[in-house]
Scaffold this active site. Structure first.
Site, PDB file in Angstrom:
ATOM      1  N   ASP A 498     -28.950  -1.815  43.758  1.00 60.54           N
ATOM      2  CA  ASP A 498     -30.142  -1.714  44.325  1.00 60.54           C
ATOM      3  C   ASP A 498     -30.639  -1.627  46.036  1.00 60.54           C
ATOM      4  O   ASP A 498     -29.502  -2.297  46.520  1.00 60.54           O
ATOM      5  CB  ASP A 498     -31.184  -2.699  43.714  1.00 60.54           C
ATOM      6  CG  ASP A 498     -31.550  -2.621  42.376  1.00 60.54           C
ATOM      7  OD1 ASP A 498     -31.185  -1.559  41.904  1.00 60.54           O
ATOM      8  OD2 ASP A 498     -31.955  -3.687  41.771  1.00 60.54           O
ATOM      9  N   ASP A 500     -31.967  -2.995  48.055  1.00 58.99           N
ATOM     10  CA  ASP A 500     -32.877  -4.456  48.364  1.00 58.99           C
ATOM     11  C   ASP A 500     -31.828  -5.516  48.710  1.00 58.99           C
ATOM     12  O   ASP A 500     -30.480  -5.338  48.871  1.00 58.99           O
ATOM     13  CB  ASP A 500     -33.592  -4.972  47.537  1.00 58.99           C
ATOM     14  CG  ASP A 500     -33.056  -5.369  46.096  1.00 58.99           C
ATOM     15  OD1 ASP A 500     -31.770  -5.171  46.200  1.00 58.99           O
ATOM     16  OD2 ASP A 500     -33.699  -5.563  45.200  1.00 58.99           O
ATOM     17  N   ASP A 502     -30.824  -8.409  47.402  1.00 56.92           N
ATOM     18  CA  ASP A 502     -29.997  -8.418  46.439  1.00 56.92           C
ATOM     19  C   ASP A 502     -28.739  -7.552  46.216  1.00 56.92           C
ATOM     20  O   ASP A 502     -27.498  -7.906  46.047  1.00 56.92           O
ATOM     21  CB  ASP A 502     -30.316  -8.686  45.024  1.00 56.92           C
ATOM     22  CG  ASP A 502     -30.990 -10.150  44.916  1.00 56.92           C
ATOM     23  OD1 ASP A 502     -30.898 -10.994  45.611  1.00 56.92           O
ATOM     24  OD2 ASP A 502     -31.964 -10.527  43.868  1.00 56.92           O
TER      25      ASP A 502
END
Ligand code: 0RA
Length: 634
Positions: A498, A500, A502
């Site tokens: 992803d 983001d 994380d």
């Protein structure tokens, strides 16, 4: 410590031959006439001053690259002798400068100890310079002589300077008839001078490049002890560094070492200030002394019981940072790149000198000694556990590629060169990717989420981790020393996470895993990072994807007044449907992937220079910062 305590006079210099041979075949004397050979000229002259420093008579050396590209080297040593030489009838200075004096007393017997090319020295530089002059300050006088392509232009001029200072200044201009290019490189030279300063403690080396108005002074009071401290700068260490220096049989042995809490070893060995990348006899002697001294102490102190096996060499080197530096009269460099010390006597010499010094150091510091030995014992246990884990997984068919991980959705194509393995964050995105992919050549391995940080775990732990095992099995090429790129089942491994925080973390963990367990996968250019889009902008039937805020803003600004503009931000892969994921991130015709590269600097020998550099960058930070340097469409 000084290898030359006796008085030398002109008579000690043996005369062999003139300098025509050097101009005829320069490569025989300086290796080559390219950039490397050119820089050798400077090292040759600086080495002479380093020798004078090691003899204890000089503590300042300055090197200046002039605006005209010439070189000036000045030291505050005793000055090259100028008295009359018996056999040539000329001054010692002129003899040194205009004759090849290989094998003579002047070179070998305890005088010439730093690097250099077998002591050919200043005369070779003179032969390969269009112009050269040397100034000697001795006995309140200044003596000067000028040379042209190796030949003296007139005699020695002498003037009284009344001053007490002594020393030698050498100026030369490399001959454009000999060298393809006579441009010196600032970085190459400053790097080398820094090394020299580390390896010759207490010497100030000032380097000025007048072409670019740059100057540096290097000085390391503690020599290689400072070097070790610097290598351990970002680490947690167990004790103050061990340091020893011994003069044995005309050679000097110097060792500094300090353990840290990492699992890696960094040992650097040098012979006459030359970095012996391929080790050699001095390194062998170092290793056996270390293993033996630690085992002997561990038995004496009853840390190792009678029934316990000895620590292995490998066990005693986990978390070790060490520098081994020897200086000897006639070093023999072996191997393709002449970076392995061959002198057989050095093994025993280093072994006994270090053995004694280290044993008494351990006796005097029982607490430090215990920490070091316990570290070795932990290493031994972990190695045993890793071996068992490995045996077990091999027995279970763990490394047998006929037993592929259950959650792998493999592809049908057989040729590994076109096969891709997509490592996808999370089961839901994994499901989308399975549906969206081209199943002929794209395989999907969904990962649970964060994999283990292998930087902080021992191999047995890492191998017990489900996703790590799944990746190793799916790739089919083994890991660590057994990794075999020819067995790779996919030539493209694509990390898809992803967009983001994380996702970025998972990406780093995965890259760290590959870097530590399959560096060849990265070196071979097999590792990539997928670039999922961040925005979807729809205007009527027209749908566009954007990979950055800037791109999206530029487009949206243009269409500001258009009604019915729909802008969506995509946070995760899971927000896309299978065909969207294919279109934006997986379709080779459209997608962009970043190739993960580990630049040349990571090669073992360069780690050294990297660490020596101004910028000490631990490996981890390095991969994080550099993985996105290469962008390519595949
Ligand atoms: C041998 C004997 C002596 C000085 C040197 C070598 C010497 C050579 C170089 C080359 C560059 N700088 C140098 N400094 C010194 C002197 C012996 C004496 O004074 O008794």
């Amino acid at each position: 410590m000084t290898p030359a305590k006796q008085k030398y006079t002109a008579a000690d210099i043996q005369v062999l031959e003139g300098l025509e041979a050097v101009r005829r075949r320069p490569s025989m004397y300086i290796g080559s006439t390219d950039e490397r050979g050119l820089h050798h000229l400077v090292y040759e002259i600086v080495d002479n001053s380093i020798d004078e420093a090691m003899a204890g008579f000089c503590d300042r050396i300055s090197i200046v690259i002039g605006v005209d590209g010439s070189v000036t080297v000045t030291d505050n040593g005793r000055g090259i002798p100028v008295d009359k030489h018996k056999r040539t009838g000329k001054s010692a200075l002129e003899t040194v400068m205009t004759y090849l004096h290989a094998g003579g007393k002047f070179d070998s017997e305890a005088y010439k100890v730093s690097g250099g090319l077998h002591g050919v020295g200043a005369a070779v530089v003179n032969a390969l310079s269009s112009e050269m002059w040397v100034e000697v300050r001795r006995n309140g006088k200044t003596h000067r002589q000028v040379y042209e392509r190796g030949k003296a232009k007139g005699g020695l001029s002498t003037s009284s300077n009344g001053a007490k200072d002594t020393g030698t200044t050498t100026w030369f201009m490399p001959d454009t008839d000999i060298f393809e290019d006579t441009t010196f490189d600032f970085d190459t030279l400053s790097q080398r001078f820094r090394e020299m300063a580390f390896l010759t403690k207490g010497v100030w080396i000032a380097f000025t490049d007048e072409r670019i108005d740059h100057s540096f002074t290097y000085y390391f009071e503690g020599g290689i002890r400072s070097f070790v401290l610097r290598l351990n700068k970002d680490r947690h260490t167990y004790h103050e560094p061990f340091y020893m220096e011994r003069s044995v049989d005309g050679a000097i042995v110097e060792v500094a070492l300090q353990y840290n809490d990492s699992f890696n070893e960094s040992t650097f060995s040098f012979a006459n200030c030359i970095h012996t990348i391929d080790g050699g006899t001095h390194l062998t002697g170092f290793r056996s002394a270390l293993t033996r001294a630690l085992n002997e102490y561990a038995r004496k102190a009853k840390i190792l019981k009678d029934a316990d096996p000895n620590l292995s060499g490998e066990d005693t080197r986990e978390g070790l940072v060490a520098v081994v530096s020897v200086k000897l009269a006639e070093p023999q460099f072996e191997g393709q790149t002449k970076t392995r010390l061959g002198n057989a006597e050095m093994k025993g010499l280093v072994e006994s000198a270090l053995g004694e010094a280290l044993s008494s150091w351990l006796e005097e510091r029982p607490q430090d000694a215990r920490k070091i030995i316990e570290k070795g014992l932990t290493a031994a246990r972990a190695r045993e556990a890793a071996r068992k884990a490995r045996d077990l997984v091999i027995k279970k068919g763990f490394l047998d590629d006929s037993v592929l991980p259950g959650k792998l959705a493999d592809c049908s194509e057989r040729n590994p060169e076109v096969r891709e393995l997509h490592l996808v964050e999370g089961p839901s995105a994994g499901g989308t990717a399975k549906e969206g992919r081209d199943r002929r050549f794209q395989a999907i391995l969904p990962l649970k989420g964060k994999i283990l940080n292998v930087e902080k775990a021992r191999p047995d732990k890492a191998l017990a981790h489900e996703d790590i095992r799944a990746m190793i099995t799916a790739l089919g090429a083994g890991f660590g020393e057994d990794f075999n790129a020819e067995k790779l089942r996919y030539h493209r491994v694509i990390i898809m996470t992803d967009a983001d925080v994380d996702g970025a973390h998972i990406r780093t963990l995965l890259m760290t895993f590959f870097f530590r367990y399959m560096p060849e996968l990265i070196d071979g250019g097999h590792l990539y990072i997928a670039q999922p889009p961040l925005f979807r902008v729809q205007k009527g039937k027209d749908v566009r994807w954007f990979f950055s805020d800037e791109e999206k803003d530029a487009y949206v600004d243009k269409l500001k007044d258009t009604r019915g503009l729909m802008v969506q931000r995509y946070k995760g892969l899971g927000e896309m449907n299978p065909s969207q994921l294919w279109e934006t991130t997986m379709d080779p015709a459209i997608r962009t992937v970043l190739q993960v590269t580990v630049p040349d600097v990571m090669a073992a020998d360069r780690v050294f220079s990297e660490l020596m550099g101004e910028d000490v960058a631990p490996r981890k930070r390095f991969i994080q910062a550099h993985y996105d340097q290469a962008t390519l469409d595949v």
